[in-house]
Design a protein around this motif. Structure first.
Motif: not given
Length: 195
Positions: A58-64, A110-111, A116-120
């Protein structure tokens, strides 16, 4: 005297290590011990920063997505449709194609996580709002056709560009092919928006 640690720097180091492990072994095969070893720390220290592999993902997604958001936010607000189109080209450099492909290969597992869906989803909602805020004055100035609303146009543009990038990342493309398809898509998009 205890060593003072920059928490943000340490988290970045751990995320870089996690990405390296996910690339090397795949998300599912990677263990927290692998990430700790790659980061050069004890597993217990790793858990002070991230309580699980899912938290790392989740942190990687957020950073991306924060990186993309920062890059797009740095582009000056357009005064004309031509300037908007130039900004889109700048926000979609060919050298980001590998990062996007990596995003799907490594972070894709992680999708399924609703977080993760919330971040995306949060990123794409922000992007549509960002574009809508840029479209409204362009519509008033006659740069963009007035028969479509700023919000609807922004959501359509966001979906089209997302589809293009996903397609090129998943099905492979070299830099020249990416640029040719991107530019063709942006030309069609510009023709559809022009007032």
């Amino acid at each position: 005297m205890p060593k003072i640690v920059d928490r943000e720097e340490m988290q970045g180091r751990i995320l870089d290590a996690a990405m390296a492990c996910f690339l090397d072994q795949g998300y599912h095969a990677t263990k927290m011990q692998d990430v700790a070893h790659q980061a050069g720390m004890a597993k217990g220290t790793l858990y002070l920063y991230f309580q699980s592999k899912e938290a790392l993902l989740l942190a990687l997604l957020q950073r991306y997505f924060e990186d993309i958001r920062a890059r797009i936010s740095d582009i000056p607000a357009p005064q004309t449709l031509d300037q908007f189109m130039t900004g889109l080209r700048l926000s979609m450099p060919a050298d980001r194609l590998a990062a996007t492909r990596l995003f799907f290969d490594v972070l894709g597992p992680g999708f399924q996580d609703p977080r993760a869906a919330e971040i995306i989803g949060g990123f794409f909602a922000w992007l549509a709002e960002h574009y809508a805020a840029q479209f409204a004055p362009l519509i008033r100035a006659g740069e963009i056709r007035g028969d479509i609303g700023a919000q609807a146009a922004a959501q359509a543009v966001t979906a089209m560009l997302d589809g293009l990038v996903i397609h090129l990342a998943i099905f492979g493309s070299d830099e020249n092919d990416f640029e040719a398809r991107r530019d063709a898509t942006l030309s069609l998009l510009e023709a559809g928006l022009r007032g």
